[in-house]
Write a protein that holds these residues in place. Sequence first.
Motif, PDB file in Angstrom:
ATOM      1  N   TYR A   1      14.841  16.960  34.025  1.00 17.38           N
ATOM      2  CA  TYR A   1      16.297  16.054  34.499  1.00 17.38           C
ATOM      3  C   TYR A   1      15.879  14.537  33.885  1.00 17.38           C
ATOM      4  O   TYR A   1      14.951  14.170  33.275  1.00 17.38           O
ATOM      5  CB  TYR A   1      15.405  15.700  35.974  1.00 17.38           C
ATOM      6  N   ASP A   2      16.959  14.373  33.174  1.00 17.04           N
ATOM      7  CA  ASP A   2      16.840  13.145  32.173  1.00 17.04           C
ATOM      8  C   ASP A   2      17.673  11.849  32.660  1.00 17.04           C
ATOM      9  O   ASP A   2      17.973  11.088  31.355  1.00 17.04           O
ATOM     10  CB  ASP A   2      17.175  13.268  31.011  1.00 17.04           C
ATOM     11  N   GLN A   3      18.296  11.443  33.845  1.00 16.53           N
ATOM     12  CA  GLN A   3      18.448  10.729  34.383  1.00 16.53           C
ATOM     13  C   GLN A   3      17.874   9.593  35.113  1.00 16.53           C
ATOM     14  O   GLN A   3      17.027   9.586  36.033  1.00 16.53           O
ATOM     15  CB  GLN A   3      19.450  11.000  35.018  1.00 16.53           C
ATOM     16  N   HIS A   4      18.141   7.924  34.828  1.00 16.89           N
ATOM     17  CA  HIS A   4      17.261   7.155  35.196  1.00 16.89           C
ATOM     18  C   HIS A   4      15.760   7.673  35.077  1.00 16.89           C
ATOM     19  O   HIS A   4      14.616   7.369  35.663  1.00 16.89           O
ATOM     20  CB  HIS A   4      16.636   6.739  36.978  1.00 16.89           C
ATOM     21  N   THR A   5      15.174   7.134  33.893  1.00 16.08           N
ATOM     22  CA  THR A   5      14.186   8.437  33.480  1.00 16.08           C
ATOM     23  C   THR A   5      13.107   6.971  32.649  1.00 16.08           C
ATOM     24  O   THR A   5      13.751   5.793  32.329  1.00 16.08           O
ATOM     25  CB  THR A   5      13.781   9.169  32.249  1.00 16.08           C
ATOM     26  N   LEU A   6      11.722   6.804  33.390  1.00 11.73           N
ATOM     27  CA  LEU A   6      11.276   5.832  33.136  1.00 11.73           C
ATOM     28  C   LEU A   6      10.396   6.040  32.306  1.00 11.73           C
ATOM     29  O   LEU A   6      10.154   7.469  31.972  1.00 11.73           O
ATOM     30  CB  LEU A   6      10.239   4.931  34.612  1.00 11.73           C
ATOM     31  N   GLU A   7       9.483   5.265  31.759  1.00 12.49           N
ATOM     32  CA  GLU A   7       8.675   5.602  30.412  1.00 12.49           C
ATOM     33  C   GLU A   7       7.215   5.808  31.169  1.00 12.49           C
ATOM     34  O   GLU A   7       7.272   5.353  32.106  1.00 12.49           O
ATOM     35  CB  GLU A   7       8.156   4.250  29.293  1.00 12.49           C
TER      36      GLU A   7
ATOM     37  N   MET B   1       9.128   5.955  56.121  1.00 14.43           N
ATOM     38  CA  MET B   1       8.077   7.333  56.142  1.00 14.43           C
ATOM     39  C   MET B   1       8.824   7.561  54.632  1.00 14.43           C
ATOM     40  O   MET B   1       8.274   8.226  54.171  1.00 14.43           O
ATOM     41  CB  MET B   1       7.411   7.961  57.219  1.00 14.43           C
ATOM     42  N   CYS B   2       9.955   7.617  54.979  1.00 13.53           N
ATOM     43  CA  CYS B   2      10.820   9.168  53.425  1.00 13.53           C
ATOM     44  C   CYS B   2      10.301   8.254  52.224  1.00 13.53           C
ATOM     45  O   CYS B   2      10.194   7.134  52.415  1.00 13.53           O
ATOM     46  CB  CYS B   2      11.857   9.420  54.678  1.00 13.53           C
ATOM     47  N   VAL B   3      10.798   8.993  51.265  1.00  6.47           N
ATOM     48  CA  VAL B   3      10.423   8.653  50.084  1.00  6.47           C
ATOM     49  C   VAL B   3      11.845   8.588  49.631  1.00  6.47           C
ATOM     50  O   VAL B   3      12.451   9.596  49.146  1.00  6.47           O
ATOM     51  CB  VAL B   3       9.794   9.509  48.427  1.00  6.47           C
ATOM     52  N   ARG B   4      13.019   7.568  49.056  1.00  8.65           N
ATOM     53  CA  ARG B   4      13.751   7.290  48.573  1.00  8.65           C
ATOM     54  C   ARG B   4      14.059   7.602  46.808  1.00  8.65           C
ATOM     55  O   ARG B   4      13.219   7.059  46.349  1.00  8.65           O
ATOM     56  CB  ARG B   4      15.003   6.317  48.817  1.00  8.65           C
ATOM     57  N   ASN B   5      15.003   8.465  46.401  1.00  8.88           N
ATOM     58  CA  ASN B   5      15.406   8.385  45.118  1.00  8.88           C
ATOM     59  C   ASN B   5      16.736   8.255  45.098  1.00  8.88           C
ATOM     60  O   ASN B   5      17.463   7.889  45.461  1.00  8.88           O
ATOM     61  CB  ASN B   5      15.420  10.157  44.917  1.00  8.88           C
ATOM     62  N   ALA B   6      17.281   8.238  43.517  1.00 10.89           N
ATOM     63  CA  ALA B   6      18.901   8.451  43.048  1.00 10.89           C
ATOM     64  C   ALA B   6      19.463   9.965  43.945  1.00 10.89           C
ATOM     65  O   ALA B   6      17.828  10.824  43.815  1.00 10.89           O
ATOM     66  CB  ALA B   6      18.363   8.586  41.692  1.00 10.89           C
ATOM     67  N   SER B   7      20.285   9.902  44.012  1.00 11.47           N
ATOM     68  CA  SER B   7      20.417  11.745  44.865  1.00 11.47           C
ATOM     69  C   SER B   7      20.396  12.436  44.026  1.00 11.47           C
ATOM     70  O   SER B   7      20.460  13.664  44.380  1.00 11.47           O
ATOM     71  CB  SER B   7      21.968  11.267  45.152  1.00 11.47           C
ATOM     72  N   SER B   8      21.068  11.847  42.795  1.00  2.00           N
ATOM     73  CA  SER B   8      20.723  13.043  42.114  1.00  2.00           C
ATOM     74  C   SER B   8      19.540  14.465  41.503  1.00  2.00           C
ATOM     75  O   SER B   8      19.107  15.238  41.233  1.00  2.00           O
ATOM     76  CB  SER B   8      21.651  13.200  40.597  1.00  2.00           C
ATOM     77  N   HIS B   9      18.650  12.624  41.527  1.00  6.72           N
ATOM     78  CA  HIS B   9      17.294  13.397  41.032  1.00  6.72           C
ATOM     79  C   HIS B   9      16.314  13.969  42.459  1.00  6.72           C
ATOM     80  O   HIS B   9      15.813  14.981  42.692  1.00  6.72           O
ATOM     81  CB  HIS B   9      15.802  12.168  41.222  1.00  6.72           C
ATOM     82  N   ALA B  10      17.514  13.983  44.090  1.00  3.35           N
ATOM     83  CA  ALA B  10      16.735  13.736  45.134  1.00  3.35           C
ATOM     84  C   ALA B  10      17.189  15.538  45.788  1.00  3.35           C
ATOM     85  O   ALA B  10      16.373  16.466  45.818  1.00  3.35           O
ATOM     86  CB  ALA B  10      17.563  13.108  46.240  1.00  3.35           C
TER      87      ALA B  10
END
Length: 343
Positions: free
Chosen positions: A66-72, A316-325
């Motif tokens: 998965y290579d969207q919104h990727t951090l270094e 309590m949840c962990v939010r992500n970009a929806s495509s990463h979720a």
Amino acid sequence: MRKYAFWSVLCALLITASCKITTKNTDTAAEKRKQDSLEQIKKAEEAEKARPRTAADIKLEKDLQYDQHTLEETYPYKDTTRQFQLEKIKEKLAFVENFQRAPHTYGVLQNYKNRNGESPVVENFVRNAYKRVSDTLGTERYQSAPLYREENSEKPSIYGRDGSLVSLESSDTLKMVKVNGISFEGSWFVPKRYVKNIGEDLKITHVNFVDVTNQNILTVERTGENEWKIRSMNPATSGLHKPPHQMETPVGIFMVQEQKPKMFYFGDGTKTIEGFAPYASRFTNGGYIHGVPVNNPKGKIVEYSWSLGTTPRSHMCVRNASSHAKFVYDTSKPYQALVIVID
């Protein structure tokens, strides 16, 4: 002359016999050294196999799926620098490697929304900032399983959080089950109704690491013994400690337990559905890894939010970009994958 010839032949025979004996002794000694060497190699190999793995043994390579919104690996945030804590992640992966090397019958502690009954009050309890009963370690009674030191104890000593992984040390046909903690330390007795037996064939190949300090999420896949590939490196937003409604994401090791394509949620303090979070994977209590919340039950999925990777603000949840979720949703199936929350 005949006498001289006789003694010459005799000497030659004696020398030949002596050489054969010496050669035989030499061969025997060489064979013994060879056997001793093979035995030492075998013992060394067995010792190496039995040796607990450490972070240094883990081969962790970046190979994104998965290579969207990727951090270094390290990246700027405001006036500081954030990072993926790869050494800490390797330590946790060594732990995962170690507990899977010995045969176990695995189980998961479960009591989501007290479905298996409210746990008894522990022998030493406190009331936390949310006015709810918890043990002295900070684990709440609500949605937890009671852990007893002895099978016939009158009161539990501590609580085991929903989603915790254990190994079963006694038959689950009994009223009380003896477990060894994998997500926590020690051996405990737990009423059978709080333990889901997930069998002996558990092979963890996918782990999702949530870092509540750096507000990021990293996913890995096992590709061989002690070998793991990094499949994604993304911003995330964890839970905020803000009584009475918002709670921090708990640190620990949890099993993915259920998934919902849309997880509908209520407005704080109400029973009115306020919206939904897409591609939700629940790992403990009401804590999910999910996409960007949509404050409209009939709204469309939103891909990204400016708040991802900033500061805790979830429930309590962990939010992500929806495509990463969705990537997590597709790769981390219930009772086959872990969520490990680090700080």
